[in-house]
Design a protein around this motif. Structure first.
Motif, PDB file in Angstrom:
ATOM      1  N   GLN A  68      -6.940  16.081  -0.772  1.00 35.68           N
ATOM      2  CA  GLN A  68      -7.717  15.560   0.387  1.00 35.68           C
ATOM      3  C   GLN A  68      -7.875  16.627   1.128  1.00 35.68           C
ATOM      4  O   GLN A  68      -9.152  16.934   1.996  1.00 35.68           O
ATOM      5  CB  GLN A  68      -7.407  14.165   0.918  1.00 35.68           C
ATOM      6  CG  GLN A  68      -8.373  13.798   1.797  1.00 35.68           C
ATOM      7  CD  GLN A  68      -7.831  12.314   2.508  1.00 35.68           C
ATOM      8  OE1 GLN A  68      -6.791  11.867   2.155  1.00 35.68           O
ATOM      9  NE2 GLN A  68      -8.784  11.922   3.789  1.00 35.68           N
TER      10      GLN A  68
ATOM     11  N   GLU B 140      -5.659   4.191   6.344  1.00 39.73           N
ATOM     12  CA  GLU B 140      -6.320   5.218   5.898  1.00 39.73           C
ATOM     13  C   GLU B 140      -6.278   6.469   6.756  1.00 39.73           C
ATOM     14  O   GLU B 140      -6.232   6.602   7.774  1.00 39.73           O
ATOM     15  CB  GLU B 140      -7.838   4.601   6.083  1.00 39.73           C
ATOM     16  CG  GLU B 140      -8.798   5.380   5.218  1.00 39.73           C
ATOM     17  CD  GLU B 140     -10.036   4.905   5.348  1.00 39.73           C
ATOM     18  OE1 GLU B 140     -10.456   3.830   5.566  1.00 39.73           O
ATOM     19  OE2 GLU B 140     -11.066   5.814   5.132  1.00 39.73           O
ATOM     20  N   ILE B 141      -6.477   7.439   5.816  1.00 43.41           N
ATOM     21  CA  ILE B 141      -6.362   9.061   6.449  1.00 43.41           C
ATOM     22  C   ILE B 141      -7.643   9.492   6.381  1.00 43.41           C
ATOM     23  O   ILE B 141      -8.182   9.623   5.468  1.00 43.41           O
ATOM     24  CB  ILE B 141      -5.145   9.918   5.526  1.00 43.41           C
ATOM     25  CG1 ILE B 141      -4.028   9.324   5.615  1.00 43.41           C
ATOM     26  CG2 ILE B 141      -5.347  11.162   6.128  1.00 43.41           C
ATOM     27  CD1 ILE B 141      -3.042  10.075   4.696  1.00 43.41           C
TER      28      ILE B 141
ATOM     29  N   TYR C  56     -11.927  15.926  -4.518  1.00 36.09           N
ATOM     30  CA  TYR C  56     -10.616  15.950  -4.026  1.00 36.09           C
ATOM     31  C   TYR C  56     -10.238  14.928  -3.103  1.00 36.09           C
ATOM     32  O   TYR C  56      -8.984  14.558  -2.817  1.00 36.09           O
ATOM     33  CB  TYR C  56     -10.295  17.224  -3.428  1.00 36.09           C
ATOM     34  CG  TYR C  56     -10.301  18.432  -4.332  1.00 36.09           C
ATOM     35  CD1 TYR C  56      -9.348  18.599  -5.298  1.00 36.09           C
ATOM     36  CD2 TYR C  56     -11.282  19.273  -4.540  1.00 36.09           C
ATOM     37  CE1 TYR C  56      -9.253  19.835  -6.169  1.00 36.09           C
ATOM     38  CE2 TYR C  56     -11.401  20.326  -5.472  1.00 36.09           C
ATOM     39  CZ  TYR C  56     -10.215  20.622  -6.233  1.00 36.09           C
ATOM     40  OH  TYR C  56     -10.296  21.729  -7.037  1.00 36.09           O
ATOM     41  N   ASP C  57     -11.118  14.279  -2.282  1.00 35.86           N
ATOM     42  CA  ASP C  57     -11.051  13.200  -1.488  1.00 35.86           C
ATOM     43  C   ASP C  57     -11.274  12.050  -2.094  1.00 35.86           C
ATOM     44  O   ASP C  57     -12.181  11.430  -2.446  1.00 35.86           O
ATOM     45  CB  ASP C  57     -11.869  13.525  -0.139  1.00 35.86           C
ATOM     46  CG  ASP C  57     -11.752  12.618   1.021  1.00 35.86           C
ATOM     47  OD1 ASP C  57     -11.057  11.604   0.709  1.00 35.86           O
ATOM     48  OD2 ASP C  57     -12.375  12.751   2.050  1.00 35.86           O
TER      49      ASP C  57
ATOM     50  N   THR D 153     -10.957  12.163   7.585  1.00 31.81           N
ATOM     51  CA  THR D 153     -10.907  13.622   7.679  1.00 31.81           C
ATOM     52  C   THR D 153     -10.831  13.914   9.014  1.00 31.81           C
ATOM     53  O   THR D 153     -10.500  14.898   9.494  1.00 31.81           O
ATOM     54  CB  THR D 153     -12.253  13.875   6.980  1.00 31.81           C
ATOM     55  OG1 THR D 153     -12.385  13.614   5.770  1.00 31.81           O
ATOM     56  CG2 THR D 153     -12.630  15.163   7.145  1.00 31.81           C
TER      57      THR D 153
ATOM     58  N   TRP E 252       0.960  -1.125  -0.037  1.00 33.84           N
ATOM     59  CA  TRP E 252       0.024   0.012   0.103  1.00 33.84           C
ATOM     60  C   TRP E 252       0.945   1.087   0.084  1.00 33.84           C
ATOM     61  O   TRP E 252       2.116   1.278   0.224  1.00 33.84           O
ATOM     62  CB  TRP E 252      -1.122  -0.176   1.129  1.00 33.84           C
ATOM     63  CG  TRP E 252      -2.190  -1.097   0.840  1.00 33.84           C
ATOM     64  CD1 TRP E 252      -3.209  -1.079   0.444  1.00 33.84           C
ATOM     65  CD2 TRP E 252      -2.166  -2.545   1.402  1.00 33.84           C
ATOM     66  NE1 TRP E 252      -3.847  -1.958   0.224  1.00 33.84           N
ATOM     67  CE2 TRP E 252      -3.136  -3.075   0.986  1.00 33.84           C
ATOM     68  CE3 TRP E 252      -1.171  -3.071   2.162  1.00 33.84           C
ATOM     69  CZ2 TRP E 252      -3.682  -4.362   1.133  1.00 33.84           C
ATOM     70  CZ3 TRP E 252      -1.442  -4.566   2.503  1.00 33.84           C
ATOM     71  CH2 TRP E 252      -2.825  -5.015   2.018  1.00 33.84           C
TER      72      TRP E 252
ATOM     73  N   TYR F 259      -2.173   3.129  -5.466  1.00 31.48           N
ATOM     74  CA  TYR F 259      -3.604   3.011  -5.263  1.00 31.48           C
ATOM     75  C   TYR F 259      -4.320   4.274  -5.372  1.00 31.48           C
ATOM     76  O   TYR F 259      -5.123   4.415  -6.161  1.00 31.48           O
ATOM     77  CB  TYR F 259      -3.519   2.165  -4.025  1.00 31.48           C
ATOM     78  CG  TYR F 259      -3.341   0.780  -4.136  1.00 31.48           C
ATOM     79  CD1 TYR F 259      -3.729  -0.173  -5.297  1.00 31.48           C
ATOM     80  CD2 TYR F 259      -2.433   0.126  -3.350  1.00 31.48           C
ATOM     81  CE1 TYR F 259      -3.518  -1.408  -5.407  1.00 31.48           C
ATOM     82  CE2 TYR F 259      -1.787  -1.013  -3.378  1.00 31.48           C
ATOM     83  CZ  TYR F 259      -2.534  -1.873  -4.705  1.00 31.48           C
ATOM     84  OH  TYR F 259      -2.286  -3.390  -4.864  1.00 31.48           O
ATOM     85  N   LEU F 260      -3.950   4.937  -4.346  1.00 32.43           N
ATOM     86  CA  LEU F 260      -4.930   6.308  -4.361  1.00 32.43           C
ATOM     87  C   LEU F 260      -4.886   7.104  -5.720  1.00 32.43           C
ATOM     88  O   LEU F 260      -5.872   7.633  -6.163  1.00 32.43           O
ATOM     89  CB  LEU F 260      -4.400   7.427  -3.376  1.00 32.43           C
ATOM     90  CG  LEU F 260      -4.450   6.842  -1.881  1.00 32.43           C
ATOM     91  CD1 LEU F 260      -3.507   7.713  -0.815  1.00 32.43           C
ATOM     92  CD2 LEU F 260      -5.978   6.850  -1.488  1.00 32.43           C
TER      93      LEU F 260
END
Lengths: 397, 187
Positions: free
Chosen positions: A282, A366-367, B64-65, A369, A116, A166-167
């Motif tokens: 993000q 995972e980041i 954006y997310d 919010t 990852w 991936y992202l």
């Protein structure tokens, strides 16, 4: 024309439009679909290139070095441990001043194994002398690949185009594919002054001595330290060259204009979040929430990491109250590498901000919010008391 | 928090084509004026037959997310047998929608507080002439009927483009039959 595809396909399409002539690659997750796509392009006759399958990443870079020395446009791609396995050849490619372009789909490094995303792989290669460009979305991936080929051949320095594994590599989103004819005008054919040519035999990159010495033509030839000094000077000068290339690209294609840093709501901000890659996008939604709560805050993505754009960093952060640096990599035993670089740049600024450091998202954690909001609130509430050690986000100890 | 993003979670099994289906819907949504579409597959654990999901976010504005969907507006379930092993409604917003490929009448499926749409895609796809087990084109028809989000004609164009070398007419026929045979209930 817009298409909806993965980041890897965006990269492969950029390579096709740039008319790479030699591609050598070894599969590694999450880069693999990129080079699979390129092999399809070559097999289907859409790209007139030699696709050379190799048994390792070290050989992939070796083939690119040979192909580039012979005067062709060479490309490879990798991730994580594959990039590390290339390390010796990376140094060689830049020392030999070969304009190779390589995409890296950023991935965490084993041990322990992870497939990852984080950015330890390319950040760990920051000192080899390659130019490093980072992307926030698929449009930036395809555009950066095309710009990278022009930059590489303009300054005779290889370029890494990096994007989050991936992202970005496996996520689908729309992006515009530039027209081939316009790319052909923007990116002139690679025509090196020196290349390996059987009709005109020559030695390249032979042993240098500690001191200068006369060459066969009687002129003084540089020693190792002069050659390395020139690399450093040319790398620093490539900041201006990239700015010109980005301006030319914006004129031809209507996109760009942020070659070094990309800022969002920073103009009137007291606080600026800083990071590399898709996280900076993000964070935009998180910044909007903070703004709704009355905090004057913005976010800045660092697009070019080597050469480091010190002046752009100072221009963006001088006079702010606090810069909050989020990193998916670490200079182990010290701090985040970007954090240290930013503090170093700001040492010469007039009105230095405080600088904070957070480590997050390693190995694809995972980041959320919520975590980003908590961290930003923590930094904005009592900025003076943070200290100089990185804090970690989302740990479950 | 942004309120302009429609979040659709797709549940399937590795190999059923959930990612391709979500990609087709993404393309059709983009053509229909949704300039922000982001489709994020589950990462790293795709095995044939294993339960997988993919996240599709749609908005009129750039997204954006890229993080996975936690609170979907709708979930699309390609295989009713997943109901026994996955909580497909996890995080589903109140009055959310479940679109299901299942063999039983819609009244047999209840998800508390949710709308549910059912079509027997597995059967309809065979009626359309597809080999048994190809269900990812059919489910798109059911999605269109139940959600009203993207017009069936635009979706059929996107299906034929995606499957241009793999029986495009039969795949679009499967979507049309499913569209015409989707029952909506629940709440």
């Amino acid at each position: 024309m817009h298409i909806i595809e993965s980041g890897n396909v965006a990269a492969a399409t950029g390579v096709k439009l740039s008319r790479a002539q030699v591609i050598a690659a070894y599969p590694i997750t999450p880069q693999t679909p990129l080079t699979e796509k390129l092999s399809e392009f070559v097999e289907g006759g859409e790209l007139d290139a030699q696709y050379i399958p190799v048994e390792s990443e070290h050989s992939a870079m070796g083939v690119c070095i040979a192909a580039s020395t012979a005067g062709t446009r060479a490309f490879t791609a990798t991730s994580a441990n594959g990039l590390l396995y290339m390390n010796e050849q990376l140094h060689w490619a830049v020392g030999a001043r070969l304009p190779i372009v390589m995409c890296v789909a950023n991935r965490g490094i084993g041990a322990p194994w992870t497939v990852w995303n984080d950015q330890q792989d390319t950040i760990a290669q920051r000192d080899v002398g390659w130019i490093q460009i980072y992307c926030n979305d698929h449009q930036q991936i395809i555009d950066s690949v095309i710009k990278a080929f022009r930059l590489a051949q303009s300054v005779s320095i290889p370029v890494m185009v990096c994007y989050d594994g991936y992202l970005l590599s496996h996520t689908y989103m729309p992006f515009d594919q530039p027209e081939q004819s316009k790319v052909d005008t923007f990116l002139p054919k690679f025509a090196p002054t020196h290349f390996l040519n059987p009709d005109d035999p020559a030695n390249f990159n032979t042993v240098t001595l500690p001191d200068v010495r006369p060459g066969l033509d009687g002129k003084m030839a540089p020693g190792y330290i002069e050659i390395r000094h020139n690399l450093q000077e040319d790398l620093r000068a490539s900041l201006d060259v990239y700015e010109e290339i980005d301006t030319a690209f914006a004129k031809d294609f209507g996109r760009g204009g942020n070659p070094f840093v990309e800022q969002y709501k920073c103009e009137d901000a007291d606080f600026v979040a800083v990071c590399i890659g898709s996280l900076s996008y993000q964070l935009r939604d998180v910044i909007d929430i903070m703004r709704d709560n009355g905090v004057k805050i913005g976010v800045m993505g660092v697009q070019m990491y080597r050469p480091f754009p010190n002046q752009a960093i100072i221009a963006a952060l001088d006079g702010k109250k606090c810069a909050i640096v989020f990193e998916k990599a670490l200079s182990y035993g010290n701090q985040g590498a970007l954090y240290a670089d930013i503090k170093s740049a700001l040492y010469n600024s007039k009105d230095k901000p405080l600088v904070h450091n957070y480590i997050l998202g390693l190995g694809g954690r995972e980041i959320k919010t919520r975590h980003l909001l908590d961290a930003l609130n923590e930094s904005c509430t009592a900025p003076e008391t943070f200290g100089d050690s990185p804090r970690w986000i989302g740990l479950k100890l | 928090m942004r309120t302009d993003i429609i979040e659709i979670r797709w549940h399937g099994r590795g190999g059923q084509g959930a990612i391709t289906a979500a990609k087709i819907v993404a393309n059709a949504a983009f053509v229909s004026g949704y300039k922000g579409v982001v489709m994020t597959p589950t990462f790293g654990t795709e095995r044939r037959g294993a339960a997988i999901f993919t996240s599709l976010k749609i908005s009129k504005n750039k997204i954006y997310d890229l993080s996975p969907i936690a609170t979907p507006d709708m979930v699309i379930v390609l295989d009713h047998t997943l109901l026994e092993e996955v909580d497909v409604t996890a995080g589903l917003k109140e009055n959310g929608l479940v679109v299901l490929n299942g063999p039983k009448p819609v009244s047999e499926y209840t998800f508390k507080g949710m709308k549910v749409a059912v079509s027997d895609i597995t059967t309809h796809s065979v009626e359309a002439g597809l080999p048994p087990g190809i269900i990812n084109s059919g489910i798109i028809g059911a999605f269109s009927k139940a959600s009203g989000l993207v017009d069936i004609d635009v979706l059929i164009d996107a299906i034929e483009k995606e499957f241009s070398t793999k029986r495009p007419e039969l795949n679009s026929k499967a979507a049309q039959i499913a569209y015409d045979n989707t029952a909506i209930g629940g709440m």
